[in-house]
Motif scaffolding. Structure first.
Motif, mmCIF file in Angstrom:
data_model
loop_
_atom_site.group_PDB
_atom_site.id
_atom_site.type_symbol
_atom_site.label_atom_id
_atom_site.label_comp_id
_atom_site.label_asym_id
_atom_site.label_seq_id
_atom_site.Cartn_x
_atom_site.Cartn_y
_atom_site.Cartn_z
ATOM 1 N N SER A 78 0.837 -1.205 0.000
ATOM 2 C CA SER A 78 0.000 0.000 0.000
ATOM 3 C C SER A 78 0.869 1.252 0.000
ATOM 4 C CB SER A 78 -0.978 0.007 1.180
ATOM 5 O OG SER A 78 -0.310 0.235 2.389
ATOM 6 N N LEU A 79 2.023 1.205 0.653
ATOM 7 C CA LEU A 79 2.934 2.341 0.630
ATOM 8 C C LEU A 79 3.536 2.536 -0.772
ATOM 9 C CD1 LEU A 79 4.745 1.849 4.045
ATOM 10 C CD2 LEU A 79 3.094 3.636 3.449
ATOM 11 N N ARG A 80 3.746 1.436 -1.452
ATOM 12 C CA ARG A 80 4.250 1.525 -2.833
ATOM 13 C C ARG A 80 3.227 2.208 -3.727
ATOM 14 N NH1 ARG A 80 4.676 -3.225 -6.936
ATOM 15 N NH2 ARG A 80 5.777 -2.200 -8.634
ATOM 16 N N GLN A 84 0.843 7.233 -5.923
ATOM 17 C CA GLN A 84 -0.230 7.788 -6.745
ATOM 18 C C GLN A 84 -1.076 8.690 -5.843
ATOM 19 O OE1 GLN A 84 -2.339 4.533 -8.622
ATOM 20 N NE2 GLN A 84 -0.437 3.358 -8.755
ATOM 21 N N PRO A 85 -1.251 9.953 -6.224
ATOM 22 C CA PRO A 85 -1.923 10.921 -5.342
ATOM 23 C C PRO A 85 -3.291 10.456 -4.838
ATOM 24 C CG PRO A 85 -0.989 12.029 -7.243
ATOM 25 C CD PRO A 85 -0.806 10.554 -7.476
ATOM 26 N N GLU A 86 -4.066 9.777 -5.662
ATOM 27 C CA GLU A 86 -5.405 9.355 -5.231
ATOM 28 C C GLU A 86 -5.372 8.214 -4.224
ATOM 29 O OE1 GLU A 86 -4.487 7.010 -9.005
ATOM 30 O OE2 GLU A 86 -4.221 9.077 -8.336
ATOM 31 N N LEU A 87 -4.231 7.537 -4.092
ATOM 32 C CA LEU A 87 -4.108 6.428 -3.141
ATOM 33 C C LEU A 87 -3.349 6.806 -1.871
ATOM 34 C CD1 LEU A 87 -3.404 3.482 -5.604
ATOM 35 C CD2 LEU A 87 -5.561 4.144 -4.549
ATOM 36 N N SER A 161 1.150 13.537 6.521
ATOM 37 C CA SER A 161 0.004 14.422 6.329
ATOM 38 C C SER A 161 0.303 15.483 5.281
ATOM 39 C CB SER A 161 -0.394 15.087 7.646
ATOM 40 O OG SER A 161 -0.780 14.098 8.557
ATOM 41 N N GLY A 162 1.560 15.907 5.198
ATOM 42 C CA GLY A 162 1.963 16.858 4.164
ATOM 43 C C GLY A 162 2.183 16.123 2.862
ATOM 44 N N SER A 163 2.919 16.718 1.995
ATOM 45 C CA SER A 163 3.160 16.070 0.707
ATOM 46 C C SER A 163 4.607 15.590 0.633
ATOM 47 C CB SER A 163 2.865 17.052 -0.426
ATOM 48 O OG SER A 163 3.675 18.209 -0.267
ATOM 49 N N LEU A 168 7.504 9.090 2.705
ATOM 50 C CA LEU A 168 6.845 7.893 2.177
ATOM 51 C C LEU A 168 7.884 6.874 1.700
ATOM 52 C CD1 LEU A 168 4.096 6.645 1.537
ATOM 53 C CD2 LEU A 168 4.233 7.741 -0.698
ATOM 54 N N ARG A 169 8.909 7.327 0.999
ATOM 55 C CA ARG A 169 9.962 6.424 0.512
ATOM 56 C C ARG A 169 10.716 5.786 1.676
ATOM 57 N NH1 ARG A 169 10.398 10.488 -3.125
ATOM 58 N NH2 ARG A 169 12.129 11.498 -2.035
ATOM 59 N N VAL A 170 11.081 6.592 2.668
ATOM 60 C CA VAL A 170 11.816 6.057 3.827
ATOM 61 C C VAL A 170 10.934 5.082 4.598
ATOM 62 C CG1 VAL A 170 12.940 6.656 6.009
ATOM 63 C CG2 VAL A 170 13.328 8.068 3.987
ATOM 64 N N LEU A 171 9.664 5.417 4.738
ATOM 65 C CA LEU A 171 8.729 4.548 5.449
ATOM 66 C C LEU A 171 8.603 3.199 4.749
ATOM 67 C CD1 LEU A 171 6.837 4.437 7.841
ATOM 68 C CD2 LEU A 171 5.107 5.512 6.460
ATOM 69 N N ARG A 172 8.497 3.221 3.442
ATOM 70 C CA ARG A 172 8.398 1.967 2.695
ATOM 71 C C ARG A 172 9.682 1.154 2.842
ATOM 72 N NH1 ARG A 172 9.194 -0.170 -2.552
ATOM 73 N NH2 ARG A 172 7.772 -1.892 -2.866
ATOM 74 N N ARG A 173 10.833 1.823 2.714
ATOM 75 C CA ARG A 173 12.114 1.132 2.866
ATOM 76 C C ARG A 173 12.230 0.529 4.262
ATOM 77 N NH1 ARG A 173 16.643 4.794 3.936
ATOM 78 N NH2 ARG A 173 15.828 4.386 5.997
#
Length: 181
Positions: A78-80, A84-87, A161-163, A168-173
C-alpha cells in the motif's frame, strides 16, 4: 494433529473463494492453525496449570507475531501504491490503523517473549546452548524491528500528512527492512 488437516484444507480452499464469509472463515482457520503450534513447541514441556499458562502465553506470542509480520507485506504494497496521489489518503489511513494495532502486537510479543524465556529458565536450562544463542539472535532482530517500527510511528507517519514523498519512501524502505529482519 491430524484433526487440524481439515482446517488447513479449508484455509487453502478459502484462497479460491470470494466474499466476506470466506475471509472470516480463513481468518478463523489461520488463527487456530497458528495458535496450535503452541501445543507442540517448547510450551508443551510443562504440565498442569503451568503448562496451560505456558501454552496460552505461547499462543498469544504466536498470534501477535503472526499479525505483525503478516501485516507488513500488504502495508509495504500500500505504501508503494501511495505514490499515486489518489491512493495516498487511503494508505495513510491504513498505516495509522496498523501503527495503532502494531503497538499492541509488539507489546504482546515482547511481554510474552520474556515470559517464555522465564518459563524455560524455570527448567534450569542455563548456560551456553544452541537455544540461548538462537534466542539472543532473535532478540537482537526483534529489537531491530522494534527500532524501525518506532522510527516509522514517531517520526515518519506524522510527516505523511503533508506532501512529503521522502517520508513515504523512507517509510516503505523501513517497512521492507523490518520485514527482512
Amino acid at each position: 494433529m491430524n484433526h487440524l488437516k481439515p482446517l488447513a484444507l479449508a484455509l487453502v480452499a478459502g484462497c479460491f473463494v470470494r466474499g466476506k464469509l470466506a475471509r472470516w472463515l480463513q481468518l478463523g482457520a489461520a488463527t487456530v492453525l497458528l495458535a496450535s503450534l503452541a501445543l507442540v513447541g517448547h510450551a508443551a514441556m510443562d504440565d498442569g496449570t503451568l503448562g496451560l499458562l505456558h501454552r496460552g502465553n505461547d499462543m498469544i506470542h504466536l498470534l501477535a507475531a503472526g499479525f505483525w509480520l503478516g501485516a507488513l507485506p500488504p502495508l509495504a504494497m500500500s505504501l508503494r501504491h501511495a505514490r499515486q496521489p489518489e491512493l495516498l489518503a487511503p494508505a495513510i489511513i491504513a498505516l495509522r490503523r496498523f501503527s495503532g494495532l502494531g503497538i499492541f502486537a509488539v507489546a504482546a510479543i515482547l511481554v510474552t517473549g520474556i515470559a517464555n524465556a522465564l518459563l524455560i529458565l524455570n527448567h534450569g536450562r542455563l548456560g551456553p546452548s544452541p537455544y540461548w544463542v538462537l534466542l539472543g539472535v532473535k532478540t537482537v532482530l526483534v529489537l531491530g524491528m522494534v527500532g524501525f517500527a518506532l522510527v516509522n510511528r514517531v517520526r515518519l507517519v506524522p510527516r505523511l500528512s503533508g506532501s512529503s514523498g521522502a517520508a513515504l519512501r523512507v517509510l516503505r524502505r523501513n517497512t521492507l527492512v523490518e520485514l527482512a529482519l
